[in-house]
Scaffold this active site. Structure first.
Site, PDB file in Angstrom:
ATOM      1  N   PRO A  88      36.455  46.255  39.337  1.00  0.00           N
ATOM      2  CA  PRO A  88      36.959  44.900  39.588  1.00  0.00           C
ATOM      3  C   PRO A  88      37.532  44.737  40.991  1.00  0.00           C
ATOM      4  O   PRO A  88      38.261  45.610  41.488  1.00  0.00           O
ATOM      5  CB  PRO A  88      38.049  44.732  38.528  1.00  0.00           C
ATOM      6  CG  PRO A  88      37.639  45.643  37.423  1.00  0.00           C
ATOM      7  CD  PRO A  88      37.005  46.832  38.103  1.00  0.00           C
ATOM      8  N   CYS A  89      37.182  43.589  41.611  1.00  0.00           N
ATOM      9  CA  CYS A  89      37.577  43.368  43.004  1.00  0.00           C
ATOM     10  C   CYS A  89      38.694  42.345  43.156  1.00  0.00           C
ATOM     11  O   CYS A  89      39.158  42.110  44.271  1.00  0.00           O
ATOM     12  CB  CYS A  89      36.368  42.906  43.825  1.00  0.00           C
ATOM     13  SG  CYS A  89      35.768  41.252  43.387  1.00  0.00           S
ATOM     14  N   GLN A  90      39.138  41.733  42.048  1.00  0.00           N
ATOM     15  CA  GLN A  90      40.057  40.602  42.195  1.00  0.00           C
ATOM     16  C   GLN A  90      41.318  40.955  42.967  1.00  0.00           C
ATOM     17  O   GLN A  90      41.857  40.132  43.712  1.00  0.00           O
ATOM     18  CB  GLN A  90      40.445  40.045  40.819  1.00  0.00           C
ATOM     19  CG  GLN A  90      39.302  39.358  40.085  1.00  0.00           C
ATOM     20  CD  GLN A  90      38.574  40.305  39.156  1.00  0.00           C
ATOM     21  OE1 GLN A  90      38.510  41.512  39.398  1.00  0.00           O
ATOM     22  NE2 GLN A  90      38.032  39.761  38.086  1.00  0.00           N
ATOM     23  N   VAL A  96      41.613  43.168  45.333  1.00  0.00           N
ATOM     24  CA  VAL A  96      41.390  43.626  46.703  1.00  0.00           C
ATOM     25  C   VAL A  96      40.563  42.644  47.520  1.00  0.00           C
ATOM     26  O   VAL A  96      40.241  42.915  48.667  1.00  0.00           O
ATOM     27  CB  VAL A  96      40.705  45.017  46.740  1.00  0.00           C
ATOM     28  CG1 VAL A  96      41.614  46.068  46.164  1.00  0.00           C
ATOM     29  CG2 VAL A  96      39.368  45.005  45.996  1.00  0.00           C
ATOM     30  N   SER A  97      40.207  41.484  46.952  1.00  0.00           N
ATOM     31  CA  SER A  97      39.430  40.510  47.714  1.00  0.00           C
ATOM     32  C   SER A  97      40.358  39.577  48.485  1.00  0.00           C
ATOM     33  O   SER A  97      41.523  39.400  48.136  1.00  0.00           O
ATOM     34  CB  SER A  97      38.538  39.684  46.779  1.00  0.00           C
ATOM     35  OG  SER A  97      39.322  38.829  45.976  1.00  0.00           O
TER      36      SER A  97
END
Length: 368
Positions: A69-71, A73-74
């Site tokens: 999941p990138c939420q 670190v985006s």
């Protein structure tokens, strides 16, 4: 390879690795993703929660892959890094790797992992691999260089127990991508949901597909065509822009398909990585230099697993560059609504952002 896929999404890694490698376990907590995975990989065991995956489930595997999941670190997310509950789940990749010692660990995420939250998420990945005695390499690759008409810069990380991952990710130093020169005689992609603080203008391609709103409302980028039309891709075209066949996600509820496609790993990039794994080659150490200090890590780097870390000067496109272009494909589109377009134009006119001459005027002409 025998692959365990964590945070599988709609199966970008699996589609990219294809029949040359065998996936032995899938995992995703989203029911919509599981609907697609059961449809596309019906014979592969599927575990819902990564926290429930045990080493005994994956003893037959030699490779772990994860588009974690990138939420957190985006740039558009909370930028909480590993303090966030979602991106911290990558720790389970290394929990399982410590117990099973796979030959490869392959990760994908947004390229902003290099600098958001002070670069600490990427530092964790390097450190976690080194603690296991794995050498590692990472590289930023743009999906547009692999034939997809989508400017999508993504971070790929490979750690290896018994081989040099630089021979996979870094042996092809690549070539520069063409400059993003906006020529309104060709299609121009942009984010119609923005306008005030960003726009994503992209020549003959779209900016990165996003997941849409938290409640499943799709918001794909728009495209201004030379004839003055302003359109958005259909979900089938969005699937193609990630390298899937049309209809790949049709097993999921319609409003959730956009999120699956926006979160997906680009299939042709994984296919290139698979080819590189099958044919590793030495990489040029002359392209390396001492690793700089944080908070911004370089676009590509390598570590020997024992503490030596090097920045590596390679490009975001392989030498086999196949530039994706909207104008070179036959895609399906729908009109962007007047309300949506008017909102973008109003925000753009109020902002301090620079727009190329004639761009906003073309949009206003469409409204008239």
């Amino acid at each position: 390879m025998r692959i365990v896929s964590l945070f599988s999404g709609c199966g970008g890694f699996e589609a990219g690795f294809g029949e040359l490698h065998k996936t032995v376990l899938l995992n995703d907590i989203a029911s919509s993703a599981r609907d697609v995975l059961r449809e596309r990989f019906s014979n592969v065991p599927l575990i819902e929660d990564v926290r429930n995956v045990q080493p005994s489930d994956i003893t037959s595997a030699d490779t772990l892959v994860a588009g974690f999941p990138c939420q957190d670190v985006s740039i558009v997310g909370g930028q909480r890094g590993l303090a966030g509950t979602r991106s911290a789940l990558v720790e389970h990749v290394f929990r399982l790797a410590a117990a099973t010692r796979p030959s490869y660990i392959i990760l994908e995420n947004v390229q902003s992992i290099r600098f958001v939250h002070g670069g600490r998420v990427l530092l964790y990945l390097m450190y976690a691999a080194e603690q296991l005695g794995y050498s590692w390499a990472y590289r930023t690759l743009d999906s547009r260089a692999f034939g997809l008409p989508q400017r999508r810069r993504r971070f790929y990380f490979i750690a290896s127990r018994n081989s040099d991952p630089g021979e996979v990710l870094l042996s092809d130093a690549g070539i520069p991508l063409p400059a993003n020169l906006l020529d309104q005689s060709l299609p121009v992609g942009f984010y119609w949901t923005e306008g005030r603080s960003g726009h994503g203008l992209t020549a003959d391609a779209i900016p990165p597909l996003k997941t849409g709103s938290s409640i499943g409302i799709p918001s794909p980028p728009a495209v201004l065509f030379p004839d003055g039309g302003v359109k958005v891709p259909t979900i089938e075209t969005a699937e193609r822009f990630q390298g899937f066949p049309e209809g790949w996600t049709e097993a999921a509820p319609p409003r959730l398909r956009w999120g699956l496609v926006g979160n997906a790993v680009s299939v042709p990039v994984v296919r290139w990585i698979s080819d590189q794994i099958n044919s590793p080659a030495p990489w040029d150490r002359k392209l390396s230099s001492p690793m700089p200090d944080r908070p911004i890590w370089p676009l590509a780097a390598w570590g020997d697993g024992r503490g030596l870390r090097l920045a590596v000067n390679v490009q975001e496109a392989p030498s086999s560059l196949d530039l994706g272009r909207i104008s070179h494909g036959n895609y399906s589109w729908t009109d962007l609504s007047d309300r949506a377009l008017s909102g973008f134009v109003n925000r753009a006119r109020e902002s301090r952002l620079l727009y190329p001459g004639g761009f906003l005027e073309h949009l206003e002409a469409r409204l008239r």
